[in-house]
Write a protein that holds these residues in place. Sequence first.
Motif, PDB file in Angstrom:
ATOM      1  N   ALA A  95      26.211 -60.346  -3.769  1.00 15.81           N
ATOM      2  CA  ALA A  95      27.440 -61.124  -3.578  1.00 15.81           C
ATOM      3  C   ALA A  95      28.634 -60.377  -4.142  1.00 15.81           C
ATOM      4  CB  ALA A  95      27.295 -62.484  -4.257  1.00 15.81           C
ATOM      5  N   GLY A  96      29.683 -60.286  -3.337  1.00 14.91           N
ATOM      6  CA  GLY A  96      30.919 -59.678  -3.795  1.00 14.91           C
ATOM      7  C   GLY A  96      30.903 -58.165  -3.837  1.00 14.91           C
ATOM      8  N   LYS A  97      29.823 -57.565  -3.341  1.00  9.10           N
ATOM      9  CA  LYS A  97      29.701 -56.100  -3.412  1.00  9.10           C
ATOM     10  C   LYS A  97      29.677 -55.506  -1.997  1.00  9.10           C
ATOM     11  CE  LYS A  97      29.096 -55.523  -7.922  1.00  9.10           C
ATOM     12  NZ  LYS A  97      27.892 -56.085  -8.521  1.00  9.10           N
ATOM     13  N   ALA A  98      29.810 -54.199  -1.943  1.00  8.92           N
ATOM     14  CA  ALA A  98      29.760 -53.490  -0.673  1.00  8.92           C
ATOM     15  C   ALA A  98      28.644 -52.452  -0.714  1.00  8.92           C
ATOM     16  CB  ALA A  98      31.090 -52.802  -0.392  1.00  8.92           C
ATOM     17  N   ALA A  99      27.982 -52.298   0.399  1.00  5.52           N
ATOM     18  CA  ALA A  99      26.997 -51.227   0.554  1.00  5.52           C
ATOM     19  C   ALA A  99      27.616 -50.162   1.456  1.00  5.52           C
ATOM     20  CB  ALA A  99      25.710 -51.759   1.165  1.00  5.52           C
ATOM     21  N   VAL A 100      27.564 -48.926   1.005  1.00  6.31           N
ATOM     22  CA  VAL A 100      28.149 -47.832   1.771  1.00  6.31           C
ATOM     23  C   VAL A 100      27.033 -47.061   2.462  1.00  6.31           C
ATOM     24  CG1 VAL A 100      29.568 -45.758   1.679  1.00  6.31           C
ATOM     25  CG2 VAL A 100      30.061 -47.672   0.146  1.00  6.31           C
ATOM     26  N   LEU A 101      27.087 -47.049   3.787  1.00  5.11           N
ATOM     27  CA  LEU A 101      26.146 -46.256   4.580  1.00  5.11           C
ATOM     28  C   LEU A 101      26.868 -44.972   4.945  1.00  5.11           C
ATOM     29  CD1 LEU A 101      25.096 -49.201   4.703  1.00  5.11           C
ATOM     30  CD2 LEU A 101      24.261 -48.702   7.002  1.00  5.11           C
TER      31      LEU A 101
END
Length: 150
Positions: A95-101
Amino acid sequence: MIHQARQLSVSALLLLASGGLLAESAIGIDNPYVRAVPPGTPNSAAFMTINNRGSADNALVGAASPASKVVELHTHVMEDGMMKMRQVQQIDLPAGKAAVLEPGGLHIMLIGLKGNLKPGEQVDLTLKFADGAEQKLSAPVKSPMGMKMR
Ligand SMILES: [Cu+2]
């Protein structure tokens, strides 16, 4: 560790979906693109930043595309001093985070391309999330300038 139980809740989620009970996804996708590859190349990959703006943890659990026969979630791991790709069952989206691909890290692997991927084309992707939501997007094909070719 990679083979986590992942099918358990699928039928329940499908029931929810068919009942129209799913809330609007709090997932945002930034800067999606698919790597352009020379003709005859069997595989490519899609990259993007996935933001979970919601208050509940989520995860990317699958993806689909008409551009390739198989679509898998992958990461890179260091093994014997070399970076190798590994399939993962999900990409966590706290929650509230980003995953960078990104190249050299997490990516959506397009295996068995059905055609060439030329810069300027668009690739349709459907992302499937642990909460049962699906998100469709169209990602531009970009040449790997500034990226390491592998
Ligand atoms: Cu891969």
